[in-house]
Design a protein around this motif. Sequence first.
Motif, short mmCIF file in Angstrom:
data_model
loop_
_atom_site.label_atom_id
_atom_site.label_comp_id
_atom_site.label_asym_id
_atom_site.label_seq_id
_atom_site.Cartn_x
_atom_site.Cartn_y
_atom_site.Cartn_z
N GLN A 128 36.31 -45.00 12.90
CA GLN A 128 36.79 -45.47 14.21
C GLN A 128 35.79 -46.43 14.85
O GLN A 128 36.19 -47.42 15.47
N MET A 129 34.48 -46.17 14.71
CA MET A 129 33.47 -47.06 15.29
C MET A 129 33.55 -48.46 14.68
O MET A 129 33.38 -49.46 15.37
N LEU A 130 33.80 -48.54 13.36
CA LEU A 130 33.73 -49.82 12.66
C LEU A 130 35.07 -50.55 12.57
O LEU A 130 35.10 -51.74 12.27
N THR A 131 36.19 -49.85 12.81
CA THR A 131 37.50 -50.52 12.75
C THR A 131 38.18 -50.56 14.10
O THR A 131 39.10 -51.36 14.30
N GLY A 132 37.77 -49.68 15.03
CA GLY A 132 38.40 -49.65 16.34
C GLY A 132 39.70 -48.88 16.36
O GLY A 132 40.43 -48.92 17.37
N ARG A 133 40.04 -48.17 15.29
CA ARG A 133 41.27 -47.37 15.29
C ARG A 133 41.07 -46.13 14.43
O ARG A 133 40.13 -46.05 13.63
N LEU A 134 41.98 -45.19 14.58
CA LEU A 134 41.91 -43.94 13.83
C LEU A 134 42.57 -44.12 12.47
O LEU A 134 43.53 -44.89 12.31
N PRO A 135 42.11 -43.38 11.45
CA PRO A 135 42.69 -43.54 10.10
C PRO A 135 44.11 -42.99 10.00
O PRO A 135 44.91 -43.49 9.23
N PHE A 136 44.42 -41.92 10.75
CA PHE A 136 45.74 -41.32 10.66
C PHE A 136 46.34 -41.18 12.06
O PHE A 136 45.70 -40.62 12.96
N LEU A 137 47.55 -41.66 12.22
CA LEU A 137 48.28 -41.52 13.47
C LEU A 137 49.66 -40.94 13.16
O LEU A 137 50.19 -41.12 12.05
N GLY A 138 50.21 -40.23 14.11
CA GLY A 138 51.52 -39.64 13.90
C GLY A 138 52.20 -39.34 15.21
O GLY A 138 51.62 -39.49 16.29
N GLU A 139 53.46 -38.91 15.11
CA GLU A 139 54.23 -38.64 16.31
C GLU A 139 53.87 -37.32 16.96
O GLU A 139 54.21 -37.07 18.11
N SER A 140 53.22 -36.44 16.22
CA SER A 140 52.86 -35.13 16.75
C SER A 140 51.58 -34.67 16.07
O SER A 140 51.20 -35.20 15.02
N PRO A 141 50.90 -33.69 16.64
CA PRO A 141 49.70 -33.15 15.99
C PRO A 141 49.96 -32.65 14.58
O PRO A 141 49.13 -32.83 13.68
N ILE A 142 51.13 -32.05 14.34
CA ILE A 142 51.44 -31.53 13.00
C ILE A 142 51.56 -32.67 12.00
O ILE A 142 51.04 -32.59 10.88
N SER A 143 52.20 -33.77 12.41
CA SER A 143 52.35 -34.90 11.48
C SER A 143 51.01 -35.51 11.15
O SER A 143 50.78 -35.93 10.01
#
Length: 720
Positions: free
Chosen positions: A201-216
Amino acid sequence: MIGRQLGGRYEILERVGGGGMAIVYKGLDMLLHRHVAVKVLRQQYVHDEEFIQRFRREAQAAASLSHPNVVSIYDVGQEDDIHYIVMEYVEGTTLNDLIKARAPLQVEEAVHIASQICDALDHAHHNQIIHRDIKPHNILIGKNGRVKVTDFGIARAVTSSTITQTGSVVGSVHYFSPEHAKGTPTGEQSDLYSLGIVMYQMLTGRLPFLGESPISVALKHLQEDVEEPRKVNPLIPQSVENVILRAMRKSTSERYRSAVDMLADLDTCLLPQRRNEAKVSFVDDDELDEERTRVMPALRPGQYELERSAGADEPEDDDEEEATPRKNRWVKPLVLIIVMIGLLGGMWYAVGEVKKRVAIETVDVPNVVNKTLAQAHQELVNAKLEPVPEYVKDEKNSPKDTVIRQSPAMIKVNVGSKVILSVSQGPDKLKLPDLNKFKLSEARAQLKQLGIPDTNIVVDPKFMDVEPDTVVEQQPAALTEFLDPAAVMVKLTVSKGIETVKMPNLIGKTEKEAKNMILVSGLKLAKDGITQEASYKQSKGKVMDQFPFKPNDDVAPGSEISLIVSSGLPPEAGQMTVNVPIKPAKEGSPSTVKILLTDAVYDTPFEYQTLNDVTKTEMLQVKLTVSPDKEAVIQIKVDNKTADITTVNYKDYQDQKSGKPVTPGTGTPNIGTGTPPADGAKQPGEGAHPPANGAGGTQPPAGGGGANTTTTTSTGGRNS
């Protein structure tokens, strides 16, 4: 909680943050007089005894950590149903805020931060403590650049069921390790996985995994490969990407075995010889072995022979007999397949319709930080979210009603979710201090400390019965509140002390003149303020002294003055008339003769008379006064040269007064007893050169002139 004291020692000052399990306040340790951070357990956990026991046990374990990159735990306590932990208060920001403001970070800065986090984890792991909640929100960066890891113990106290608790781990699920997401036991390598995500996240500015809910999101940790960091940010060196990829491997066997190993890799990844190293590979050597053990389908008995004889020649009768069965045996399976496809399609359609009806709609949380509360409220309402404002004190002095923080932020949440907005109370209002009774310089110093410029301070000096240079009144009044020091005008009324006038010089004035001068000056003559005394210095009726104020003293108007007025010469004063010979420097030639007198009246030589154009010897009568302790001296100057000095003492006066005969020598001045002077002698005012003002001399004081004995000392060879 604001203003409350915990444990009789920690005063809660303001709220500074909060999470799913606890709220963090800034507090003051009144015993050691230092700021601390007080983490208070949320109310929904206070009745779960098992959770409370784990909370205490883990917090106490975290308190045993002592490392420069770990936030120190000072105290753990309970008051009523409030469970709290007291820890070190770090002035600075969180890594999460830094990423929001500046991501992607410089490679060197990101590696430096990660190294300090890794060092802290190594210390914790060495003490058998697993953090389990490494994320940018729990990384503090002090104003001196020191990285501090916080929340040791709190995250460990959360059970695996917390994953499904709405709002508890929404911010943390993006940093879960695969084993954490599965609910299996976690270890040191779980923290390293989370650290890898933080580096990503520090070096790309975004998270590696995103989803519609915590479970996803949790499922993506288990099933999906992460997008390589260098594809997002090509400026990342290959050696640094290798560190991230190794830390984020789903299999613990492929990750770093310990924080020490990862820290060693971080310490060398920026060396020139490593920047362009080969990309790390995680393919096992066994997969390249052709003779490795394989899993293959089992062969049925006779299968191989049937396949082999399928192509052999058979009698034509058999072919004809089997032709029809062979053609018909595929019809039934084909029908079954078609029916199954139809059923599956119908089920797929039905599931989709059910999802549409029962699925919870999710939306992105808009970023409303630094916007006004009204704007933030409207944006969140438009996004179908519920804003919950909380007013807090902002150390940056943001304008009032400005959103300074929000939770959650930059993630997807269910429609209708609450978004907590930390809203600035606005800059603290300043208050004018009470400046009365302060010296003007001290009052100015206090106002300058508040930022009020010196040009905005108006001084109004006034006479009053208060010590000079003291502030007696201020406008605006004390405790008046203001925001902008540059816009405040302060008027200070300052005492000049009691109004004074200069005491006039009354000595030598007549009694009437003195009274008039006292009245004109605004002063008063004291009751019975005139006394009379005999005086050699002042003639009768003139002021010889004044008190209690001397000439030119500063005197308050209306002050009373007393005078001493001369009643004339004392009874013992000896007044004499002395005949003094006057002659030119050369007979027949005109000379200027000056007579200087010193006696009981005149302490210094007094110019008694000056005679011009003296051409022959003459006798001049000089009136003088002697006293028992003061003799008289008559000095004769001819053409500014001393020609004769005559001295008369009090004994001469007494001898003459008693009638004793005096036989003066040659050239000795005649001493009269009221008899006329010798021929040619002149009385003052009778001769050609009277001792009048403006005629070269000054008239001696009134009352001078009586019979005395005279002793004459003559210069130039004359007899005494």
